[in-house]
Design a protein around this motif. Structure first.
Motif, mmCIF file in Angstrom:
data_model
loop_
_atom_site.group_PDB
_atom_site.id
_atom_site.type_symbol
_atom_site.label_atom_id
_atom_site.label_comp_id
_atom_site.label_asym_id
_atom_site.label_seq_id
_atom_site.Cartn_x
_atom_site.Cartn_y
_atom_site.Cartn_z
ATOM 1 N N VAL A 179 30.427 26.954 142.361
ATOM 2 C CA VAL A 179 30.471 25.493 142.350
ATOM 3 C C VAL A 179 29.521 25.019 143.437
ATOM 4 C CG1 VAL A 179 32.823 25.320 141.457
ATOM 5 C CG2 VAL A 179 32.449 25.442 143.932
ATOM 6 N N ARG A 223 28.852 23.673 138.088
ATOM 7 C CA ARG A 223 29.934 24.558 137.679
ATOM 8 C C ARG A 223 29.292 25.683 136.883
ATOM 9 N NH1 ARG A 223 29.353 19.439 136.449
ATOM 10 N NH2 ARG A 223 30.222 19.602 134.343
ATOM 11 N N ARG A 234 25.627 21.263 135.151
ATOM 12 C CA ARG A 234 25.326 20.620 136.422
ATOM 13 C C ARG A 234 24.798 19.210 136.182
ATOM 14 N NH1 ARG A 234 21.404 23.601 140.065
ATOM 15 N NH2 ARG A 234 22.227 25.527 139.169
ATOM 16 N N THR A 237 25.899 25.604 147.670
ATOM 17 C CA THR A 237 26.476 26.396 146.578
ATOM 18 C C THR A 237 27.425 27.425 147.157
ATOM 19 O OG1 THR A 237 24.426 26.163 145.297
ATOM 20 C CG2 THR A 237 25.979 27.860 144.590
#
Length: 706
Positions: A185, A191, A218, A699
């Motif tokens: 994520v 995701r 995304r 991230t």
């Protein structure tokens, strides 16, 4: 009926689970032993090595170390991709010394790659060339490594730009069961989930399979943009005999996104000081991309170390976009004219390659010989686009929900077919114990034919006839750890422009001289290289000074510079990759307005990439790792006549923190553009194609390996 992109991967996942259960006598959901992930090409694979260096590369057909390759080459290993959470080939190439990635859309799906001031023209998939074009590359989840070769690669791929090539090396099927799963994520609504399963399908491990599946959604820092991706990759390997292996496989990727074609500038070329979320488009903008890749490879290993390999690859790529985009300069009050356009595109590429690589004993020395033949055919369907009416728009008071016109596409109007048949070869001759001569070339027959799709009539053609591209190098191991080399390489590019007699111009020719030195240290855990290069590209099409609407093959440009790189482990637990490139380009022979000017203004004169990571070994911090780096680009610009659009230089800081929870689980945090610097990553024209760089991106990825 077209398969869902995850269908092949899902089927192989089920087959692998069932086969492993039968071999172990356990139920499919029984616990599984830890297995190190390896590659069928054991000596070449970087997966599971934990290294930032590759001991061997395959970009030149002959498997050899980077030190044995007489051109500048960089390798982005699987460990680098994992440590920095890099999932796009375009982002991985940015990590390589001296490379420029030119973004053509906001989501980064359309890109072109440049090296030493020139386009790459083609990239390679397991050594098989395919044209770049405006099509997305496949997700990095299916690759073991990326091999970046700078300078002409005519020996490897025939007619191509002199910038170099990138070889994308796929993951192979392991003999033992290996399972990987990632969940990530991050910023801008990222995701992502990845599953990677491989292993033997029989007790002997002579039949092996591997499947990779990716689901990624995304959003973006740009208003209304999104980018959703689905990838499925599967491969099956069968050892027909102890020395013969057949590999087959397929990959499919679908991207559904909103297209953004960049911001306008003011009429005088000044870049607008707008929020980085500014979007010169509408919410209805769309970008649909699909890639289908099918391949087969038959490899026979000869006694004494020789190898015969037959490869076949079929790639079909389609792209559709619906775009409301800027088409004028930006006014002081934020207004501009927006044009509307729909387009549909398709490219189909089919390649066959057969080669023999073998050691040869002559006069008490071992030499290497490579001989091969290839057939490449590409078809491009063009003309299926149409424009709608223009719309007024204001970036300071945007209305992303304006009605989009109904645009009807006319259908494809032309089919461009490109064919090349080629014979190639290289001899690596040991002149002494420390001096080696490499001599080879590629003999090509290429043609380009354009036909009307409605009548089938030929509307244009190019047949430059037989072309020979030589490649020569001399290598000297002047120290057990150092090799000096001098190399000369050529390439050619078929041109489509016509002269005053309505005849096609002769092909462009690119010639490079490179001098360099390479080193290996600490039992090859640390590698370094430095190179000086000069490329002359001539017979470039320029306007005929006498005859209107005609061209002459009179242009000439030069690119010269210096590159240096260090990568590997200076000490246990400490990984580093550092590279610097200096590049100077200029017109040597051109129209008066260009004479002596910079040939490739989008190429920064100076660029630096640095990243380092340290894994702690003390008991108190065991399992933790930290990393950081910097990416620097000097000023670059775009110019049309007297109008220049300039992006200032910029430096971006990056950081990484990882923790190995246990033998199977790890978590990794990466931060790109740590200081959230605002900068323009690309500049192009007054009307559009000017892009801000991405803001700070965080991230977090959880990785499982069994």
């Amino acid at each position: 009926m077209r398969l869902h992109p995850l269908a092949v991967a899902a089927a192989l996942l089920a087959t692998l689970t069932s086969a492993q259960a039968q071999q172990t006598g356990a139920a499919p959901n029984a616990s599984l032993p830890e297995v190190k992930v390896t590659d069928g090409a054991e000596g070449q694979a970087t997966e599971g090595s934990g290294q930032y260096t590759a001991r061997e590369v395959s970009v030149g057909k002959l498997v050899q170390s980077p030190r044995e390759t007489p051109q500048s080459i960089s390798v982005i290993t699987r460990q680098q991709l994992d440590d920095r959470n890099v999932t796009k080939v375009e982002d991985a190439i940015k990590l390589s010394t001296g490379m420029t990635v030119t973004r053509l859309d906001g989501a980064g799906n359309y890109n072109s790659f440049q090296s030493r001031g020139f386009d790459l023209g083609s990239i390679q998939l397991d050594g098989v060339p395919i044209p770049q074009g405006n099509y997305s590359t496949l997700d990095t989840a299916m690759y073991d490594r990326l091999e970046v070769l700078r300078g002409p690669a005519g020996l490897l791929q025939g007619a191509s730009e002199p910038g170099g090539t990138v070889n994308l090396v796929r993951k192979r099927a392991p003999a033992k069961l290996a399972i990987g799963a990632d969940a990530a994520v991050g910023s801008f609504g990222l995701r992502r989930g990845t599953v990677d399963v491989g292993g033997g399908l029989n007790a002997e491990g002579t039949i092996r399979a591997r499947a990779v599946a990716v689901v990624e959604d995304r959003d973006s820092h740009i208003d209304t943009l999104f980018n959703n991706k689905r990838l499925g990759y599967g491969t099956l390997e069968w050892d027909i005999a102890p020395s013969t292996t057949l590999s087959v496989g397929a990959a499919q990727q679908r991207v559904r996104a909103a297209i953004d074609q960049g911001l306008p500038t003011y009429a005088d070329g000044r870049l607008a000081d707008l929020p980085r979320s500014a979007f010169a488009g509408l919410r209805i903008n769309r970008q649909d991309l699909e890639t289908n890749d099918v391949f087969a490879e038959l490899e026979h290993r000869l006694d004494g170390g020789g190898l015969v390999r037959l490869s076949a690859r079929d790639i079909d790529r389609t792209a559709f976009y619906r775009s409301a985009r800027s088409n004028s300069a930006l006014a002081a009050n934020g207004s501009f004219t927006m044009e509307t356009v729909d387009g549909d595109f398709r490219v189909h590429t089919r390649n066959y390659d057969l080669f023999l690589a073998t050691p040869v004993q002559v006069a008490g020395r071992t030499h290497k010989l490579l001989v091969g033949a290839s057939h490449n055919e590409g078809k491009t369907w063009d003309g299926n686009y149409a424009y709608g009416p223009s719309l007024p728009f204001n970036l300071l008071q945007p209305n992303y929900d304006l009605a989009y016109p109904d645009i009807r596409l006319p259908g494809f109007t032309s089919l461009v077919t490109r064919r090349e048949n080629a014979l190639y070869g290289q001899a690596q001759i040991g002149l002494t114990d420390t001096v080696k001569l490499l001599a080879g070339g590629r003999l090509s027959w290429a043609e380009v034919v354009t036909r009307s799709t409605s009548t089938g009539a030929v509307t244009a053609s190019a047949d430059p006839g037989r072309q020979f591209v030589p490649s020569v190098a001399l290598m000297w191991d002047f120290h057990p750890q150092y090799t000096a080399y001098a190399s000369y390489a050529e390439t050619f590019v078929v041109q489509s422009q016509l002269d005053a007699a309505k005849q096609l111009l002769d092909p462009r020719t690119g010639k490079q001289v490179e001098l360099g030195v390479k080193g290996e240290f600490l039992q090859k855990r640390l590698q370094a290289h430095a190179a000086l290069f000069c490329i002359i590209d001539e017979n470039r099409a320029i306007a005929d000074p006498v005859v209107t609407n005609a061209s002459i093959a009179g242009g000439k440009v030069r690119s010269q510079g210096f590159e240096a790189e260090v990568s590997g482990q200076p000490m246990p637990g400490w990984d580093v990759v550092a590279g610097y490139a200096y590049n100077d380009t200029s017109y040597l022979r051109a129209p008066v307005a260009q004479q002596g000017q910079v040939f490739s203004p989008i190429t920064p004169r100076h660029s630096v990439n640095l990243f380092t990571r340290y894994a702690f070994t003390s008991p108190a911090l065991r399992g933790f790792s930290i990393g950081g780096g910097v990416s620097y680009r000097s000023e670059f610009y775009s110019q049309s006549g007297a109008l220049r659009i300039t992006s200032g230089d910029y430096a971006l800081l990056n950081a990484q923190v990882g923790y190995q929870i246990n033998d199977h689980l790890s978590v990794n945090l990466s931060v790109d553009n740590l200081l959230d610097k605002t900068y323009y990553e690309k500049v192009s024209s007054v009307g559009r194609q000017n892009f801000y760089g991405e803001p700070r991106r965080v991230t977090v990825a959880l990785k499982a390996r069994y």
